[in-house]
Design an enzyme around this catalytic site. Structure first.
Site, short mmCIF file in Angstrom:
data_model
loop_
_atom_site.label_atom_id
_atom_site.label_comp_id
_atom_site.label_asym_id
_atom_site.label_seq_id
_atom_site.Cartn_x
_atom_site.Cartn_y
_atom_site.Cartn_z
N LYS A 8 0.93 -1.22 0.00
CA LYS A 8 -0.03 -0.09 -0.17
C LYS A 8 0.87 1.38 -0.02
O LYS A 8 1.98 1.35 0.56
CB LYS A 8 -0.78 -0.01 1.27
CG LYS A 8 -1.82 1.00 1.37
CD LYS A 8 -2.76 0.73 2.64
CE LYS A 8 -3.99 1.76 2.85
NZ LYS A 8 -4.89 1.53 3.95
N SER A 58 -9.76 -1.04 7.21
CA SER A 58 -9.08 -0.65 5.65
C SER A 58 -8.47 -1.87 5.08
O SER A 58 -8.07 -1.97 3.90
CB SER A 58 -8.18 0.62 5.61
OG SER A 58 -9.06 1.75 5.41
N SER A 87 -9.73 1.64 2.84
CA SER A 87 -8.95 2.26 2.05
C SER A 87 -7.75 1.43 1.10
O SER A 87 -7.10 2.04 0.23
CB SER A 87 -7.92 3.43 2.81
OG SER A 87 -7.25 2.73 3.99
#
Ligand code: GLN
Length: 488
Positions: A79, A178, A154
């Protein structure tokens, strides 16, 4: 091109038997990732050295030198809020669009040491605030099961890339859901470890008392392999558990030794019908596996959303104060004074959702409102922690939905932030209480979109979650379904 290797466990076997080499595997995945990502947009940047690195790893393996790692040569992604030395780490924000960290996060460093093959950095909601990956400054990511739906957020880029088989696993971060929510929307397995299991050193901070890095992969067994590589003490993160634990799948694990908490249907209001049906079916699978089932309710659930958003926004407003265009981040062009420079840089550098959180956080920390909001929320957080301690005295695992619905259509959730916040109800409790929780695929809705459910456990019981889901996955095949939105 269709790979026959679904999991890290499969590919390891093939590598051991010399059926495939690291560069061959890398080549296959580079072609696949580059092709599919044109429609998905899971990656924000890709490493130019993928193939060269693959050759180096193969040399190490051939030379042996005692080098042995289950992750050697396995393509993965990070990420884009996990720092990588000299490689762009943007948090999907204009604020950090050119930021190249001078160091790597501990988790990234450990994967490198384990010989895993970094493919690139993955899209996300700006500064990890959001639930759809639509707040990214660099554009949206699509759901590999249906390209007109969101992948969740996210960590949406991480989930989409794993589900589309562009990579074998990814790291995400989970502050309020997330890792688990996009894992559910994309039909993969994602674990938010106990707070303090994985070092946060090098993770760009959103809300430091909630943030936790964790694995996202196509099976619980793969998550265990990844967690084993990244967890453990690190003197650069003082919130870590000092003791070393192992997250290996235990061949002698006996699920019937454990008690499962089950939420009655009446407590699951507003959950999409297909999800509550899958919830009942999944509880039955565990019952058939001889688990004892006991009815529970979610303790203090009306508090989760307000407490989470008050505290996480307060921490975010403090953490994001450093991006002022002078010390860090995007600098606006202005001839005016310092104050003007900071204001303009922050106004132009942050997107709307991030600004909303900063405003909320600053408000609840202001002198007049501190006691009414921030202080009170801290007290209530303690109550939630205690309520979960009591609950896990009675049961070992708690089964609950990950989300109210399956992946929504692109552009629908983002219009109403408060509804978006409410949709985090099932995930934030684990962060508020610092507990481990795993989301895993359990079925599909009428449109063919994946449904994920969660198991939660007491602090430090991450291995129990991984083993329980592993047993479930040995008895079902939802996790091995192939995302059908991609043209193959
Ligand atoms: N949806 C939550 C939020 O917007 C989750 C964020 C996260 O876990 N990073 O805050």
């Amino acid at each position: 091109m269709k790979s026959t290797y679904r999991t890290i466990a499969d590919i390891q076997e093939a590598m051991k038997n010399k059926k495939v080499s690291v560069p061959e595997l890398a080549q296959e995945y580079i072609i696949k990732a580059d092709k599919w990502d044109q429609s998905l947009h899971a990656f924000l940047s890709v490493s130019d050295e993928r193939l060269m690195d693959a050759v180096k790893i193969q040399k190490c393996l051939d030379g042996r030198n005692g080098f042995h790692s289950p992750l050697a040569g396995i393509p993965y992604g990070l990420k884009d809020n996990i720092s990588t030395l000299n490689m762009r780490t943007t948090c999907a924000s204009k604020m950090l669009k050119d930021y190249r960290p001078p160091y790597s996060a501990t988790a990234a460093e450990r994967l490198k040491r384990a010989g895993a093959l970094l493919f690139g950095k993955l899209n996300m909601d700006e500064f990890a605030m959001g639930a759809t990956t639509e707040t990214s400054y660099f554009g949206i990511t699509k759901n590999p099961w249906n390209l007109s739906h969101v992948p969740g957020g996210s960590s949406g880029g991480s989930a989409a890339a794993v589900a589309a088989e562009e990579i074998f696993f990814a790291l995400g971060s989970d502050t309020g859901g997330s890792i688990r929510q996009p894992a559910a929307y994309c039909g993969i397995t994602g674990l938010k470890p106990t707070y303090g299991t994985v070092s946060r050193y090098g993770l760009v901070a959103f809300s430091s008392s909630f943030d936790q890095i964790g694995p996202m992969a196509r099976s619980a067994e793969d998550c265990a392999l990844v967690l084993n590589a990244i967890a453990g003490p690190d003197k650069r993160d003082m919130t870590l558990f000092p003791k070393n634990s192992s997250f290996q799948i235990d061949p002698d694990f006996n699920i019937s030794d454990y008690k499962l908490g089950y939420i009655p249907e009446s407590d699951l209001e507003n959950v999409q019908t297909a999800i509550s049906e899958v919830y009942q079916d999944t509880a039955k699978v565990f019952e058939h596996l001889h688990m004892q089932i006991s009815c529970c309710s979610l303790p203090l659930s009306n508090l989760y959303i307000p407490i989470y958003y008050i505290l996480s926004s307060a921490e975010a407003s403090a953490n994001l104060a450093r991006y002022n265009g002078i010390r860090y981040g995007f600098q606006a062009e202005t001839e005016e004074n310092f104050e003007e420079l900071m204001t303009t840089s922050r106004s132009l550098g942050f997107g709307n959702e991030v600004k909303r959180r900063i405003l909320l956080g600053t408000f609840v920390l202001s002198e007049v409102y501190y006691h009414a909001y921030y202080f009170k929320a801290q007290m209530l957080r303690r109550k939630i922690i205690r309520a979960y301690e009591d609950l896990f005295e009675k049961v070992d695992l708690l089964l609950l939905p990950t989300t109210f619905t399956t992946a929504p259509k692109l552009g629908t959730t983002i219009q109403n932030p408060v509804d978006m916040y409410r949709s985090d109800l099932f995930t934030v409790a684990a962060n508020l209480a610092g507990l481990p929780a795993i989301s895993f695929p359990c079925g599909f809705d009428e449109k063919g979109l994946p449904i994920g459910l969660q198991l939660m456990a007491a602090r430090g019981m991450d291995h129990l979650l991984l083993n329980a889901v592993h047993i479930f996955q040995k008895n079902t095949d939802y996790h091995s379904m192939i995302a059908k939105g991609m043209q193959r």
